[in-house]
Structures are given as structure tokens and as C-alpha cells.
Scaffold this motif. Structure first.
Motif, PDB file in Angstrom:
ATOM      1  N   ASP A 185     124.608 -63.095  13.333  1.00  0.00           N
ATOM      2  CA  ASP A 185     124.796 -64.172  14.305  1.00  0.00           C
ATOM      3  C   ASP A 185     123.438 -64.747  14.703  1.00  0.00           C
ATOM      4  OD1 ASP A 185     126.204 -65.855  16.031  1.00  0.00           O
ATOM      5  OD2 ASP A 185     125.945 -64.488  17.719  1.00  0.00           O
ATOM      6  N   LEU A 186     123.397 -66.047  14.922  1.00  0.00           N
ATOM      7  CA  LEU A 186     122.139 -66.699  15.284  1.00  0.00           C
ATOM      8  C   LEU A 186     121.706 -66.347  16.705  1.00  0.00           C
ATOM      9  CD1 LEU A 186     119.940 -68.792  14.522  1.00  0.00           C
ATOM     10  CD2 LEU A 186     121.423 -70.534  15.499  1.00  0.00           C
ATOM     11  N   MET A 187     122.636 -66.408  17.658  1.00  0.00           N
ATOM     12  CA  MET A 187     122.324 -66.177  19.066  1.00  0.00           C
ATOM     13  C   MET A 187     122.744 -64.774  19.457  1.00  0.00           C
ATOM     14  SD  MET A 187     120.919 -69.000  19.927  1.00  0.00           S
ATOM     15  CE  MET A 187     120.877 -68.894  21.724  1.00  0.00           C
ATOM     16  N   LEU A 188     121.762 -63.908  19.677  1.00  0.00           N
ATOM     17  CA  LEU A 188     122.035 -62.509  19.994  1.00  0.00           C
ATOM     18  C   LEU A 188     121.238 -62.069  21.209  1.00  0.00           C
ATOM     19  CD1 LEU A 188     121.780 -60.987  16.405  1.00  0.00           C
ATOM     20  CD2 LEU A 188     123.847 -60.978  17.808  1.00  0.00           C
ATOM     21  N   VAL A 237     123.897 -63.642   5.498  1.00  0.00           N
ATOM     22  CA  VAL A 237     124.698 -64.825   5.810  1.00  0.00           C
ATOM     23  C   VAL A 237     124.611 -65.056   7.306  1.00  0.00           C
ATOM     24  CG1 VAL A 237     126.988 -65.889   5.777  1.00  0.00           C
ATOM     25  CG2 VAL A 237     126.274 -64.415   3.874  1.00  0.00           C
ATOM     26  N   MET A 238     124.037 -66.204   7.704  1.00  0.00           N
ATOM     27  CA  MET A 238     123.905 -66.533   9.118  1.00  0.00           C
ATOM     28  C   MET A 238     125.226 -67.076   9.660  1.00  0.00           C
ATOM     29  SD  MET A 238     120.618 -65.912   9.663  1.00  0.00           S
ATOM     30  CE  MET A 238     120.299 -66.696  11.260  1.00  0.00           C
ATOM     31  N   MET A 239     125.581 -66.665  10.875  1.00  0.00           N
ATOM     32  CA  MET A 239     126.756 -67.195  11.569  1.00  0.00           C
ATOM     33  C   MET A 239     126.270 -67.917  12.819  1.00  0.00           C
ATOM     34  SD  MET A 239     129.417 -63.966  11.303  1.00  0.00           S
ATOM     35  CE  MET A 239     128.351 -62.855  12.264  1.00  0.00           C
ATOM     36  N   THR A 240     126.730 -69.154  13.024  1.00  0.00           N
ATOM     37  CA  THR A 240     126.219 -69.912  14.161  1.00  0.00           C
ATOM     38  C   THR A 240     127.228 -70.921  14.686  1.00  0.00           C
ATOM     39  OG1 THR A 240     124.475 -71.425  14.896  1.00  0.00           O
ATOM     40  CG2 THR A 240     125.132 -71.581  12.593  1.00  0.00           C
ATOM     41  N   ALA A 241     127.196 -71.131  15.992  1.00  0.00           N
ATOM     42  CA  ALA A 241     127.973 -72.203  16.617  1.00  0.00           C
ATOM     43  C   ALA A 241     127.097 -73.419  16.852  1.00  0.00           C
ATOM     44  CB  ALA A 241     128.555 -71.727  17.948  1.00  0.00           C
ATOM     45  N   ARG A 242     125.794 -73.304  16.554  1.00  0.00           N
ATOM     46  CA  ARG A 242     124.861 -74.427  16.697  1.00  0.00           C
ATOM     47  C   ARG A 242     124.781 -75.142  15.360  1.00  0.00           C
ATOM     48  NH1 ARG A 242     119.596 -71.523  18.905  1.00  0.00           N
ATOM     49  NH2 ARG A 242     118.737 -73.598  18.553  1.00  0.00           N
ATOM     50  N   VAL A 243     125.294 -76.345  15.310  1.00  0.00           N
ATOM     51  CA  VAL A 243     125.476 -77.010  14.025  1.00  0.00           C
ATOM     52  C   VAL A 243     124.348 -77.985  13.677  1.00  0.00           C
ATOM     53  CG1 VAL A 243     127.976 -76.796  14.141  1.00  0.00           C
ATOM     54  CG2 VAL A 243     126.889 -78.840  15.083  1.00  0.00           C
ATOM     55  N   GLU A 244     123.286 -77.993  14.468  1.00  0.00           N
ATOM     56  CA  GLU A 244     122.196 -78.907  14.166  1.00  0.00           C
ATOM     57  C   GLU A 244     121.567 -78.554  12.820  1.00  0.00           C
ATOM     58  OE1 GLU A 244     122.477 -77.132  16.872  1.00  0.00           O
ATOM     59  OE2 GLU A 244     122.354 -78.381  18.661  1.00  0.00           O
ATOM     60  N   ILE A 296     127.379 -69.922   7.824  1.00  0.00           N
ATOM     61  CA  ILE A 296     128.760 -70.312   8.090  1.00  0.00           C
ATOM     62  C   ILE A 296     128.858 -70.684   9.563  1.00  0.00           C
ATOM     63  CG2 ILE A 296     129.498 -67.925   8.535  1.00  0.00           C
ATOM     64  CD1 ILE A 296     132.184 -68.728   7.167  1.00  0.00           C
ATOM     65  N   CYS A 297     129.515 -71.812   9.842  1.00  0.00           N
ATOM     66  CA  CYS A 297     129.560 -72.346  11.207  1.00  0.00           C
ATOM     67  C   CYS A 297     130.831 -71.934  11.934  1.00  0.00           C
ATOM     68  CB  CYS A 297     129.455 -73.870  11.174  1.00  0.00           C
ATOM     69  SG  CYS A 297     127.836 -74.453  10.660  1.00  0.00           S
ATOM     70  N   LYS A 298     130.675 -71.547  13.188  1.00  0.00           N
ATOM     71  CA  LYS A 298     131.807 -71.225  14.051  1.00  0.00           C
ATOM     72  C   LYS A 298     132.409 -72.508  14.611  1.00  0.00           C
ATOM     73  CE  LYS A 298     129.594 -66.931  15.638  1.00  0.00           C
ATOM     74  NZ  LYS A 298     129.095 -66.208  16.821  1.00  0.00           N
ATOM     75  N   PRO A 299     133.727 -72.557  14.821  1.00  0.00           N
ATOM     76  CA  PRO A 299     134.697 -71.509  14.483  1.00  0.00           C
ATOM     77  C   PRO A 299     135.007 -71.494  12.999  1.00  0.00           C
ATOM     78  CG  PRO A 299     135.838 -73.411  15.388  1.00  0.00           C
ATOM     79  CD  PRO A 299     134.367 -73.720  15.472  1.00  0.00           C
ATOM     80  N   PHE A 300     135.335 -70.319  12.476  1.00  0.00           N
ATOM     81  CA  PHE A 300     135.645 -70.208  11.065  1.00  0.00           C
ATOM     82  C   PHE A 300     136.846 -69.302  10.862  1.00  0.00           C
ATOM     83  CE2 PHE A 300     131.832 -67.468  11.930  1.00  0.00           C
ATOM     84  CZ  PHE A 300     132.510 -66.266  12.045  1.00  0.00           C
ATOM     85  N   SER A 301     137.437 -69.398   9.698  1.00  0.00           N
ATOM     86  CA  SER A 301     138.542 -68.518   9.319  1.00  0.00           C
ATOM     87  C   SER A 301     137.967 -67.213   8.784  1.00  0.00           C
ATOM     88  CB  SER A 301     139.394 -69.198   8.244  1.00  0.00           C
ATOM     89  OG  SER A 301     140.154 -68.250   7.529  1.00  0.00           O
ATOM     90  N   PRO A 302     138.497 -66.065   9.209  1.00  0.00           N
ATOM     91  CA  PRO A 302     138.021 -64.790   8.654  1.00  0.00           C
ATOM     92  C   PRO A 302     138.173 -64.726   7.139  1.00  0.00           C
ATOM     93  CG  PRO A 302     139.364 -64.406  10.599  1.00  0.00           C
ATOM     94  CD  PRO A 302     139.502 -65.859  10.273  1.00  0.00           C
ATOM     95  N   ARG A 303     139.207 -65.376   6.611  1.00  0.00           N
ATOM     96  CA  ARG A 303     139.388 -65.399   5.149  1.00  0.00           C
ATOM     97  C   ARG A 303     138.241 -66.150   4.483  1.00  0.00           C
ATOM     98  NH1 ARG A 303     144.777 -65.943   6.920  1.00  0.00           N
ATOM     99  NH2 ARG A 303     146.127 -64.261   6.178  1.00  0.00           N
ATOM    100  N   GLU A 304     137.765 -67.210   5.154  1.00  0.00           N
ATOM    101  CA  GLU A 304     136.628 -67.955   4.608  1.00  0.00           C
ATOM    102  C   GLU A 304     135.378 -67.075   4.584  1.00  0.00           C
ATOM    103  OE1 GLU A 304     133.944 -71.966   5.520  1.00  0.00           O
ATOM    104  OE2 GLU A 304     135.598 -71.427   6.847  1.00  0.00           O
ATOM    105  N   VAL A 305     135.195 -66.248   5.611  1.00  0.00           N
ATOM    106  CA  VAL A 305     134.044 -65.352   5.650  1.00  0.00           C
ATOM    107  C   VAL A 305     134.119 -64.352   4.501  1.00  0.00           C
ATOM    108  CG1 VAL A 305     132.817 -63.605   6.991  1.00  0.00           C
ATOM    109  CG2 VAL A 305     133.783 -65.605   8.141  1.00  0.00           C
TER     110      VAL A 305
END
Length: 223
Positions: free
Chosen positions: A54-57, A78-85, A101-110
Motif C-alpha cells: 500500500d502507498l499510504m501506511l 505491486v503498489m496499491m494506491t487510492a491516489r490516482v495522480e 493497482i488503483c483502489k477500489p479494485f476487485s480482489p479477482r483483479e489483484v
């Protein structure tokens, strides 16, 4: 692949548990951390097959963790983030992340993304007669000369190169490049292709390996 451990570093426990369930069903062993301070020590002690970061921890920022891990390990990240800039995505990749991968996401996509990154990491260096791509380090070389590519340009070249001869439409390329499904103009692909061609031309003047197919799209034509 003997090591099937996925390290999830995500402070939102419900999301972490959800990802854990789906990845366990896919056959992976899961290790979880909910803050960033212990992440680097955990990786040093027992390197996983892949890290979902996750990006923000709390404790330590995901980008700092990524940078520190890259100083001693090539484990796929693999970075996970809700910040889409765009700057966050590119900065993450430039620091050595393998994908985002950008939040929100499908667990299947992950799960699908994890499998794809692990496949790429097992064959990290792809070579043609003139082009070499290092998917871990995001380095492209043409005739042995390093190409100064952005993360997006590298991914675009990789997509075309890995299926040499296949014609991709602009929509297909956009779907593969912008997996967060944000809205971009189809001419964005044309702009990236134009810049990519210019950079390849520096290493190999007069050669056109990315060809336009009138009314359809683009293809990589290996040499």
C-alpha cells in the motif's frame, strides 16, 4: 515456483483479510503486515515471492519501503494506491515497483495481476535480435543502447514486443496500459507511440519497428 508466499502490507485490515482469502484460494501462502515500520526487516528475514504494498501506511510510506527494498532485493512489488495522480504511479515505478493497482479494485483483479507479475518476473529479461527488455528494472536496450523511456513508454513497448506481429487497436492498448480504467483520449496512444519511435530512432536511425496499420492500430515488427 517453490516460493508462493505473498506479503501483503496494508493498514486496512478488512481489505487485507479479503485479499488474503482470495490469494489463499488461488494457492498462495500469505503473510500480512498492517504498518510500514517492520516491512523491510520482514523482507530481509524471509523474502516472499511477491509484495502487495500500500502507498499510504502508518510508520513508513510505501514509496520509501519500495526504495529501501530495491537496494537489496529484486522481489516483485505491486503498489496499491487510492491516489490516482500520475506522479505517484510513475514515481512508484521509477523507484522499482513492478506494477500498480488503483483502489477500489476487485480482489479477482489483484489475483490476476499477481499471477501476471510473477510470470513476468520468472522470465524477467526478454530479448529479440535487436531489442532487450528487463521487466524488473524497466530498462530497454536497442542494439545494446539504453533507451530513455518513461514507465508508460516501457510498458507500451513491452506489450507490443511480447506479441510481435499482432496488431493492437488503440482501445486494446489503452485497456492494457491504464488498468484503473480512467478515461483517456485514444490519441494519447498516438502520442506515446510518436515519442517511443523518436527514442528508438536515436539508437537505430532509419528503422521503423513499430508500424502503423491504417485504420486498425499498431504492431511491433521484429528484426
Amino acid at each position: 515456483m517453490k516460493n508462493k508466499t505473498i506479503l501483503i502490507i496494508e493498514d486496512e485490515k478488512r481489505l487485507s483479510d479479503l485479499l488474503c482469502d482470495y490469494l489463499c484460494q488461488a494457492g498462495y501462502t500469505i503473510d500480512c503486515l498492517y504498518e510500514g515500520q517492520e516491512a523491510v526487516a520482514r523482507v530481509r528475514a524471509n523474502q516472499p515471492a511477491l509484495i502487495l504494498l500500500d502507498l499510504m501506511l502508518p510508520g513508513k510510506d510505501g514509496l520509501d519501503i519500495c526504495k529501501e527494498i530495491r537496494s537489496f532485493s529484486e522481489v516483485p512489488i505491486v503498489m496499491m494506491t487510492a491516489r490516482v495522480e500520475e506522479i505517484d504511479r510513475l514515481l512508484g515505478l521509477e523507484l522499482g515497483a513492478d506494477d500498480y493497482i488503483c483502489k477500489p479494485f476487485s480482489p479477482r483483479e489483484v489475483v490476476a495481476r499477481v499471477k501476471a507479475v510473477l510470470r513476468r518476473s520468472r522470465g524477467a529479461v526478454h530479448s529479440g535480435r535487436s531489442l532487450t527488455l528487463d521487466n524488473k528494472k524497466y530498462i530497454a536496450k536497442f542494439h545494446g543502447e539504453k533507451l530513455d523511456l518513461t514507465a508508460v513508454e516501457f510498458q507500451l513497448l513491452r506489450i507490443l514486443f511480447e506479441q510481435s506481429g499482432r496488431i493492437f487497436t488503440r482501445d486494446q492498448l489503452m485497456d492494457k496500459l491504464y488498468t484503473d480504467r480512467r478515461i483517456v483520449c485514444d490519441r494519447t496512444i498516438d502520442s506515446h507511440i510518436k515519442k517511443l519511435r523518436k527514442k528508438i530512432a536515436i539508437a537505430a536511425p532509419g528503422l521503423e519497428i513499430i508500424r502503423s496499420v491504417y485504420g486498425v492500430g499498431y504492431k511491433y515488427e521484429g528484426l
